[in-house]
Design a protein around this motif. Structure first.
Motif, PDB file in Angstrom:
ATOM      1  N   LEU A 217     -29.255 -87.340  27.342  1.00 60.54           N
ATOM      2  CA  LEU A 217     -30.144 -86.271  26.441  1.00 60.54           C
ATOM      3  C   LEU A 217     -30.398 -86.914  25.304  1.00 60.54           C
ATOM      4  CD1 LEU A 217     -26.532 -84.027  26.658  1.00 60.54           C
ATOM      5  CD2 LEU A 217     -28.880 -83.359  27.902  1.00 60.54           C
ATOM      6  N   LEU A 218     -30.077 -87.719  25.152  1.00 62.67           N
ATOM      7  CA  LEU A 218     -30.869 -88.220  24.054  1.00 62.67           C
ATOM      8  C   LEU A 218     -32.293 -89.448  24.399  1.00 62.67           C
ATOM      9  CD1 LEU A 218     -30.699 -88.834  20.867  1.00 62.67           C
ATOM     10  CD2 LEU A 218     -29.771 -91.097  20.691  1.00 62.67           C
ATOM     11  N   ARG A 219     -31.674 -89.691  25.520  1.00 58.61           N
ATOM     12  CA  ARG A 219     -32.968 -90.304  25.363  1.00 58.61           C
ATOM     13  C   ARG A 219     -33.869 -89.829  26.515  1.00 58.61           C
ATOM     14  NH1 ARG A 219     -28.759 -93.596  27.108  1.00 58.61           N
ATOM     15  NH2 ARG A 219     -29.118 -92.906  29.205  1.00 58.61           N
ATOM     16  N   ALA A 220     -33.252 -89.359  27.776  1.00 56.99           N
ATOM     17  CA  ALA A 220     -34.635 -88.284  27.994  1.00 56.99           C
ATOM     18  C   ALA A 220     -34.805 -87.278  27.319  1.00 56.99           C
ATOM     19  CB  ALA A 220     -33.499 -87.716  29.875  1.00 56.99           C
ATOM     20  N   HIS A 221     -34.334 -86.313  26.533  1.00 53.55           N
ATOM     21  CA  HIS A 221     -34.874 -84.766  25.993  1.00 53.55           C
ATOM     22  C   HIS A 221     -34.197 -84.575  24.996  1.00 53.55           C
ATOM     23  CE1 HIS A 221     -34.643 -82.975  30.526  1.00 53.55           C
ATOM     24  NE2 HIS A 221     -33.203 -83.540  30.505  1.00 53.55           N
ATOM     25  N   ARG A 222     -34.563 -86.003  24.115  1.00 57.23           N
ATOM     26  CA  ARG A 222     -34.230 -86.413  22.746  1.00 57.23           C
ATOM     27  C   ARG A 222     -33.346 -84.775  22.456  1.00 57.23           C
ATOM     28  NH1 ARG A 222     -39.633 -86.212  23.253  1.00 57.23           N
ATOM     29  NH2 ARG A 222     -40.450 -84.243  21.876  1.00 57.23           N
ATOM     30  N   VAL A 223     -32.596 -84.438  22.881  1.00 57.90           N
ATOM     31  CA  VAL A 223     -30.991 -83.909  22.433  1.00 57.90           C
ATOM     32  C   VAL A 223     -29.847 -84.801  22.016  1.00 57.90           C
ATOM     33  CG1 VAL A 223     -29.512 -82.435  22.585  1.00 57.90           C
ATOM     34  CG2 VAL A 223     -31.800 -81.865  23.501  1.00 57.90           C
ATOM     35  N   ARG A 224     -28.971 -84.192  20.685  1.00 63.54           N
ATOM     36  CA  ARG A 224     -27.603 -84.900  19.707  1.00 63.54           C
ATOM     37  C   ARG A 224     -26.963 -84.728  19.918  1.00 63.54           C
ATOM     38  NH1 ARG A 224     -26.617 -86.848  14.499  1.00 63.54           N
ATOM     39  NH2 ARG A 224     -25.590 -88.916  15.280  1.00 63.54           N
ATOM     40  N   THR A 225     -26.574 -84.717  20.695  1.00 62.88           N
ATOM     41  CA  THR A 225     -24.780 -84.604  20.994  1.00 62.88           C
ATOM     42  C   THR A 225     -23.508 -85.443  21.224  1.00 62.88           C
ATOM     43  OG1 THR A 225     -23.035 -81.950  21.327  1.00 62.88           O
ATOM     44  CG2 THR A 225     -24.381 -83.718  23.375  1.00 62.88           C
ATOM     45  N   PHE A 226     -22.278 -85.466  20.787  1.00 62.03           N
ATOM     46  CA  PHE A 226     -21.571 -86.174  21.581  1.00 62.03           C
ATOM     47  C   PHE A 226     -20.187 -85.686  21.942  1.00 62.03           C
ATOM     48  CE2 PHE A 226     -22.876 -88.333  17.330  1.00 62.03           C
ATOM     49  CZ  PHE A 226     -23.784 -89.028  17.883  1.00 62.03           C
ATOM     50  N   PRO A 227     -19.570 -86.409  23.040  1.00 62.33           N
ATOM     51  CA  PRO A 227     -18.388 -85.750  23.781  1.00 62.33           C
ATOM     52  C   PRO A 227     -16.807 -85.757  22.978  1.00 62.33           C
ATOM     53  CG  PRO A 227     -18.903 -87.491  24.978  1.00 62.33           C
ATOM     54  CD  PRO A 227     -19.691 -87.935  23.685  1.00 62.33           C
ATOM     55  N   THR A 228     -16.168 -84.208  22.742  1.00 62.86           N
ATOM     56  CA  THR A 228     -14.811 -85.019  21.764  1.00 62.86           C
ATOM     57  C   THR A 228     -14.287 -86.156  21.733  1.00 62.86           C
ATOM     58  OG1 THR A 228     -13.408 -83.343  23.343  1.00 62.86           O
ATOM     59  CG2 THR A 228     -14.605 -81.773  21.463  1.00 62.86           C
ATOM     60  N   ALA A 229     -13.181 -86.443  20.506  1.00 57.33           N
ATOM     61  CA  ALA A 229     -12.820 -87.940  20.867  1.00 57.33           C
ATOM     62  C   ALA A 229     -11.860 -87.947  21.744  1.00 57.33           C
ATOM     63  CB  ALA A 229     -12.479 -88.104  19.441  1.00 57.33           C
ATOM     64  N   SER A 230     -10.684 -86.496  21.797  1.00 57.25           N
ATOM     65  CA  SER A 230     -10.090 -86.571  22.784  1.00 57.25           C
ATOM     66  C   SER A 230     -10.116 -85.720  24.496  1.00 57.25           C
ATOM     67  CB  SER A 230      -8.907 -86.496  22.497  1.00 57.25           C
ATOM     68  OG  SER A 230      -8.459 -87.010  20.890  1.00 57.25           O
ATOM     69  N   ALA A 231     -11.320 -85.484  24.350  1.00 58.43           N
ATOM     70  CA  ALA A 231     -11.486 -84.913  25.812  1.00 58.43           C
ATOM     71  C   ALA A 231     -12.887 -85.175  26.665  1.00 58.43           C
ATOM     72  CB  ALA A 231     -11.349 -83.563  25.088  1.00 58.43           C
TER      73      ALA A 231
ATOM     74  N   GLN B  80      -9.099 -76.436  18.107  1.00 58.78           N
ATOM     75  CA  GLN B  80      -9.220 -77.417  18.054  1.00 58.78           C
ATOM     76  C   GLN B  80     -10.286 -78.528  18.229  1.00 58.78           C
ATOM     77  OE1 GLN B  80      -6.397 -78.194  20.988  1.00 58.78           O
ATOM     78  NE2 GLN B  80      -4.320 -78.187  19.747  1.00 58.78           N
ATOM     79  N   GLY B  81     -10.911 -79.274  17.689  1.00 56.26           N
ATOM     80  CA  GLY B  81     -12.439 -79.382  17.748  1.00 56.26           C
ATOM     81  C   GLY B  81     -12.293 -81.038  18.799  1.00 56.26           C
ATOM     82  N   GLU B  82     -11.457 -82.012  18.175  1.00 55.24           N
ATOM     83  CA  GLU B  82     -11.572 -83.369  18.434  1.00 55.24           C
ATOM     84  C   GLU B  82     -10.848 -83.179  20.270  1.00 55.24           C
ATOM     85  OE1 GLU B  82     -14.002 -85.272  17.853  1.00 55.24           O
ATOM     86  OE2 GLU B  82     -14.078 -84.039  16.183  1.00 55.24           O
ATOM     87  N   GLY B  83     -10.558 -82.613  20.047  1.00 50.43           N
ATOM     88  CA  GLY B  83      -9.429 -81.342  21.174  1.00 50.43           C
ATOM     89  C   GLY B  83      -9.969 -81.115  22.468  1.00 50.43           C
ATOM     90  N   GLY B  84     -10.750 -80.806  22.774  1.00 48.05           N
ATOM     91  CA  GLY B  84     -11.979 -79.973  23.494  1.00 48.05           C
ATOM     92  C   GLY B  84     -12.797 -79.008  23.270  1.00 48.05           C
ATOM     93  N   ILE B  85     -12.476 -78.414  21.842  1.00 47.87           N
ATOM     94  CA  ILE B  85     -13.168 -77.081  21.544  1.00 47.87           C
ATOM     95  C   ILE B  85     -12.461 -76.289  21.697  1.00 47.87           C
ATOM     96  CG2 ILE B  85     -15.122 -75.342  21.058  1.00 47.87           C
ATOM     97  CD1 ILE B  85     -15.549 -78.543  19.386  1.00 47.87           C
TER      98      ILE B  85
END
Length: 534
Positions: free
Chosen positions: A476-490, A294-299
């Motif tokens: 993470l993006l602003r301080a460390h230039r790492v791009r990621t996001f939470p999963t949509a439903s978790a 499950q991807g958007e459900g929290g991997i």
């Protein structure tokens, strides 16, 4: 023509302004000007490029990386050659070649020799929508055939009673709740009318779809009802068939739900000169649709035990299994199909995301030959599906994945193991911050503990609003230039779905960023997370 880069800041924001405001509130309102491999580039104030390590990976669409050189070169070659992109309602030999290539890979991974027919689409949600439509069409055809067979049987019984070769015992009427009746044509007519009314009521029942809790299958009219997150689903409940959500890893839960939804069609048969009531399973349950991971459900990866129960129960009631490999497939987990290692065998498969190599928008529905309804092709279509450019790009993607005896799959598995070890190390050192690390290959998740009681007000407020993961992603993006996001439903789980272009330096960079972030969350040095400027 308007140059988007020169649009004045004073101009009104008309392209999804609410989403823009949400991105800004989390500090994720970044603009990227170039992409290569596993890196996105922002434009700095001095005009120079600022690299950002991309762990979001186009929500899993970029297994081969941004602007993969082999794919971009091939795309230029196709465009320079004037390959027809839109030649709808004509022969597409490249689509046939792509379907054969996909079949060869699926057969190798699953050991299933039965062919799968391909229906092409543009997005994963559209492929799932096509799967749902086809399954319902197939269910309707099967239901119609059953009712026709039952009707023929009723006519034969009526004739047998009339010519005296069969009689109707009183217990037949009693069994159907009609009370004792004397034999005769009128009584038989009442009996048949009762059976027809019962069967008509069963036939009018809307289809039921089964899917695990935590599932995500898209946001179109039908697929959104198969998505567990109520925030996406509830506003549109009245528009499509509803789903029953099956609890994960609760033995017997699926069978209980199936028993609650089962329907029976009644008929009459003659046995030894006596009319008897027959029963047949009514195909109420249209399909079971699931993601192996499950991807958007929290991997969350389904357990082999749960998969086994799904296969057994669905086989018993004749319900097809739709395997949604939109995010988990195409080699992201180290296998072309994530369900392979779970023993999962589908009647339908849906593939998308990395199938387009990061350039083309293409998806595909594969339907087992024994379930395929050819007339579906005439009532379901899409203007941009099966276009000449996208199919050829997808063939190039498969060529790259399969090269060197599947080196890309091995690379995804090896990088995933290294990345998982790093995430596990962070969890072990910050157990009060990180709750769990999970996933397979380059589809990994890091789940935080609930921070609604955190000492820092911004952290606690974001957690209570379900936005904690976005706050962390912004930091993470602003301080460390790492791009990621939470999963949509978790939203308390960060996703890590980089490309196989991921480097050792990228992994080390992420570890440093995560450790700094976790240290701040637990109160180290009394430092705040990097919040966006108001």
């Amino acid at each position: 023509m308007t140059d988007a880069s020169n649009v004045s800041a004073e101009e009104p924001q008309l392209a999804e302004p609410h989403l823009g405001a949400v991105l800004a509130s989390a500090g994720l309102d970044a603009e990227y000007v170039r992409a290569e491999g596993n890196i996105l580039y922002q434009r700095g104030e001095d005009g120079g490029e600022i690299p950002v390590v991309d762990y979001a990976g186009g929500y899993g669409s970029l297994l081969l990386g941004h602007n993969n050189p082999a794919i971009t070169a091939y795309a230029k070659e196709l465009l320079d050659a004037g390959v027809p992109v839109h030649s709808q309602f004509s022969l597409h030999p490249e689509a046939a070649e792509l379907a054969l290539a996909l079949n060869r890979i699926v057969r190798r991974e699953t050991g299933d020799a039965e062919p799968f027919f391909a229906v092409f689409a543009n997005t994963g949600a559209e492929a799932n929508e096509a799967a749902v439509k086809h399954a319902e069409m197939d269910r309707g055809i099967r239901l119609g055939a059953l009712l026709e067979s039952i009707g023929s049987g009723l006519a034969a019984v009526r004739e047998a009673v009339r010519d005296g070769s069969a009689t109707v015992p009183t217990e037949v009427f009693t069994r159907l709740g009609l009370g004792p009746h004397a034999a005769g044509a009128a009584a038989l007519d009442e009996l048949i009318d009762h059976i027809n009314a019962h069967n008509e009521a069963q036939a009018q029942r809307p289809p039921v779809f089964l899917t695990p809790e935590g599932s995500f299958h898209g946001k179109l009219v039908s697929t959104v009802q198969l998505t567990h997150n109520e925030g996406y689903r509830t506003p549109f409940r009245a528009l499509a068939a509803q789903a029953r959500f099956v609890p994960l890893d609760q033995p017997g839960a699926l069978r209980k739900i199936v028993d609650e939804e089962r329907g029976t069609l009644l008929g009459l048969v003659v046995e030894d000169g006596q009319v008897r009531v027959s029963e047949q399973e009514s195909p109420v349950i249209c399909a079971f649709i699931l993601e192996p991971v499950q991807g958007e459900g929290g991997i969350r990866e389904l357990s082999p035990e749960f998969v086994r129960e799904i296969q057994e129960v669905c086989a018993e009631v004749g319900t097809p299994v739709i395997v949604d490999e939109i995010q988990s497939g195409m080699g992201r987990t180290g296998d072309f199909l994530a369900g392979t290692r779970l023993g999962l065998r589908g009647d339908y498969y849906t593939l998308a995301k990395s199938l387009g190599g990061g350039l083309a928008k293409i998806s595909v529905l594969l339907v087992r030959a024994s379930r395929y309804q050819g007339q579906f092709e005439l009532i379901h279509s899409s203007t941009f599906a099966k276009d000449g450019f996208s199919n050829r790009i997808a063939l190039k993607v498969l060529e790259l994945l399969e090269a060197d005896d599947g080196a890309a799959y091995r690379r995804a598995a090896e990088l995933g193991d290294r990345l998982l070890a790093v995430l596990g190390s962070v969890r072990d050192d910050f157990p009060e911050v990180v709750k769990d690390v999970r996933g397979r290959g380059l589809m990994l998740g890091l789940e935080f503990h609930d921070q609604s009681g955190a000492a820092a007000p911004p952290v606690a407020e974001a957690a209570r609003a379900g936005l904690f993961g976005y706050l962390v992603a912004g930091h993470l993006l602003r301080a460390h230039r790492v791009r990621t996001f939470p999963t949509a439903s978790a939203p308390g789980t960060l996703r890590f779905e980089p490309s196989i272009q991921l480097s050792d330096d990228d992994i080390a960079w992420l570890e440093s960023a995560l450790r700094d972030t976790c240290d701040i969350i637990r109160g180290g040095y009394q430092r705040p997370l990097a919040l966006p400027t108001p």
